[in-house]
Design an enzyme around this catalytic site. Sequence first.
Site, PDB file in Angstrom:
ATOM      1  N   ALA A  75       0.822  -1.215   0.000  1.00 47.70           N
ATOM      2  CA  ALA A  75       0.000   0.000   0.000  1.00 47.70           C
ATOM      3  C   ALA A  75       0.857   1.266   0.000  1.00 47.70           C
ATOM      4  O   ALA A  75       0.447   2.285  -0.546  1.00 47.70           O
ATOM      5  CB  ALA A  75      -0.930  -0.002   1.207  1.00 47.70           C
ATOM      6  N   THR A  76       2.037   1.201   0.602  1.00 49.21           N
ATOM      7  CA  THR A  76       2.904   2.389   0.589  1.00 49.21           C
ATOM      8  C   THR A  76       3.218   2.783  -0.848  1.00 49.21           C
ATOM      9  O   THR A  76       3.119   3.955  -1.228  1.00 49.21           O
ATOM     10  CB  THR A  76       4.221   2.100   1.353  1.00 49.21           C
ATOM     11  OG1 THR A  76       3.880   1.727   2.694  1.00 49.21           O
ATOM     12  CG2 THR A  76       5.135   3.297   1.368  1.00 49.21           C
ATOM     13  N   GLN A 189      -6.884  -0.620   5.450  1.00 46.36           N
ATOM     14  CA  GLN A 189      -7.511  -1.293   6.599  1.00 46.36           C
ATOM     15  C   GLN A 189      -8.958  -1.694   6.308  1.00 46.36           C
ATOM     16  O   GLN A 189      -9.597  -2.329   7.138  1.00 46.36           O
ATOM     17  CB  GLN A 189      -7.466  -0.377   7.832  1.00 46.36           C
ATOM     18  CG  GLN A 189      -6.061  -0.016   8.302  1.00 46.36           C
ATOM     19  CD  GLN A 189      -5.343  -1.179   8.994  1.00 46.36           C
ATOM     20  OE1 GLN A 189      -5.947  -2.193   9.349  1.00 46.36           O
ATOM     21  NE2 GLN A 189      -4.039  -1.048   9.169  1.00 46.36           N
ATOM     22  N   THR A 250       9.797  -6.716 -12.769  1.00 45.37           N
ATOM     23  CA  THR A 250       9.248  -8.067 -12.936  1.00 45.37           C
ATOM     24  C   THR A 250       8.203  -8.337 -11.868  1.00 45.37           C
ATOM     25  O   THR A 250       8.414  -8.020 -10.693  1.00 45.37           O
ATOM     26  CB  THR A 250      10.385  -9.107 -12.831  1.00 45.37           C
ATOM     27  OG1 THR A 250      11.321  -8.828 -13.870  1.00 45.37           O
ATOM     28  CG2 THR A 250       9.867 -10.524 -12.987  1.00 45.37           C
ATOM     29  N   CYS A 336       7.843   4.818  19.531  1.00 40.72           N
ATOM     30  CA  CYS A 336       9.221   5.082  19.928  1.00 40.72           C
ATOM     31  C   CYS A 336       9.873   5.974  18.891  1.00 40.72           C
ATOM     32  O   CYS A 336       9.939   5.624  17.721  1.00 40.72           O
ATOM     33  CB  CYS A 336      10.011   3.779  19.985  1.00 40.72           C
ATOM     34  SG  CYS A 336       9.751   2.902  21.496  1.00 40.72           S
TER      35      CYS A 336
HETATM   36  C1  LIG Z   1      -3.699   2.855   6.513  1.00 38.71           C
HETATM   37  C2  LIG Z   1      -2.415   2.259   6.032  1.00 38.71           C
HETATM   38  N1  LIG Z   1      -1.864   2.685   4.892  1.00 38.71           N
HETATM   39  C3  LIG Z   1      -0.725   2.167   4.418  1.00 38.71           C
HETATM   40  C4  LIG Z   1      -0.045   1.171   5.087  1.00 38.71           C
HETATM   41  C5  LIG Z   1       1.230   0.627   4.516  1.00 38.71           C
HETATM   42  O1  LIG Z   1       0.988  -0.604   3.879  1.00 38.71           O
HETATM   43  P1  LIG Z   1       2.174  -1.534   3.357  1.00 38.71           P
HETATM   44  O2  LIG Z   1       2.751  -2.168   4.564  1.00 38.71           O
HETATM   45  O3  LIG Z   1       1.511  -2.515   2.446  1.00 38.71           O
HETATM   46  O4  LIG Z   1       3.135  -0.681   2.615  1.00 38.71           O
HETATM   47  C6  LIG Z   1      -0.577   0.682   6.285  1.00 38.71           C
HETATM   48  C7  LIG Z   1       0.133  -0.350   7.047  1.00 38.71           C
HETATM   49  O5  LIG Z   1       0.583  -0.170   8.144  1.00 38.71           O
HETATM   50  C8  LIG Z   1      -1.800   1.227   6.770  1.00 38.71           C
HETATM   51  O6  LIG Z   1      -2.345   0.806   7.908  1.00 38.71           O
END
Ligand SMILES: Cc1ncc(COP(=O)(O)O)c(C=O)c1O
Length: 412
Positions: A75-76, A189, A250, A336
Amino acid sequence: MTAKLPIYFDNAATTRCDPRVVEAMLPCFTEVFGNPGSRNHGFGWAAEELVETAREQVASLLGADRKEIIFTGGATEANNIAIKGGANMYAKKPAGETERGHIVTCAIEHKAVLDPAKRLQKEGFDVTYLDPPMDGVITASQVEEALREDTILVSLMWANNEIGAISEIPEIGALCHDRGILFHTDATQWVGKMPTDVVKDNIDLLSMSGHKMYGPMGVGALYVRRRRPRVRVQAILEGGGQERGFRSGTLNVPGIVGLGKACELCAQEMDSERERLLGLRKKLESEITSRLDTVQINGHAERRLPHLTNISFGFVEGESLMMAIKEIAVSSGSACTSASLEPSYVLKGLGIGDDLAHSSLRMSLGRFNTEDEVDYAIDAVVNAVNKLRDLSPLYDMHKEGIDITKIEWQAH
Ligand SMILES: Cc1ncc(COP(=O)(O)O)c(C=O)c1O
């Protein structure tokens, strides 16, 4: 039956991969190991077929067309492509200039949205960070007030990862569509747990991740709308031109196959799981709040993910509580940093004071949790909080009716 220890209540951080997902992935390592980009032999064709099946499974969970799915490394990465790639594509002025366009997001988004937004600010875009109400729900009217003539992109998460609050995503999407503004949601989420229909929900770009929905880590997807309107984004990675040029590199075939299977399972089991987990969460919350005083459930009472709860326990340090219930994996409301324990910026952003933020725990349930585990956790948390409060002079003073916020402490 007694619960088997340790107990995993941190499913918002990551989920255990479903064994059925692992089973689907295994042949990709040793049997169907070809590169889906190899267009001239059977090994490549077989891998491509698996990838396309997975694409269909992901699309089907979202109510999308399979051509609208781009596989990413999580997702990042999906957020980065959507936000940076979207803003640069729809910018009002070219790179290097100022006043390139206005973006709306929120102060309690995940860092994977906030950091790309900050980067864009440095590159000439203007960003509004909405201040959430205490319940964490961003409404369409709040977004409407923030929109401007030059707004090009709105990016808001569907459900918050720390408190589970659910924003008015379909309504916000409709608002953006009326004004011709690109709308992205980080649904990491949400997807797999709650019903999603990108068409009805008015979404242009949606990010999701495999490891939050019983699939593998390091794989995710970005939905990019192709019709009414056709959305375009600039690629961030350049190279072999895979994923129709949106994401070179890839393909991670085992990961993608796992993500597809995870989507198929979530679609089949979502309704019953949602009900089951809501029942467990309600039990957890009602037992804890009836057996302990001075506890607060954070986030909106109803508009909240069914499987997640964030509770502040007055007069108890979240970190000490976590240590006292070591056999249960949960998250605390502190993070932290290099020098100290900072209260979470999400809880602070909601207006929750430092003390309560430091005293909060997030418990997120999932597919593999049982009622026995919930029963065990209720007793463990209640006992640990009582023990810690027995050691707390502040709690004694509170019980005697002294308002400790009004005490003037003397330094020696
Ligand atoms: C709301 C949200 N967005 C993005 C991410 C990042 O996802 P990923 O670990 O697949 O990069 C997370 C994960 O912690 C998340 O909770």
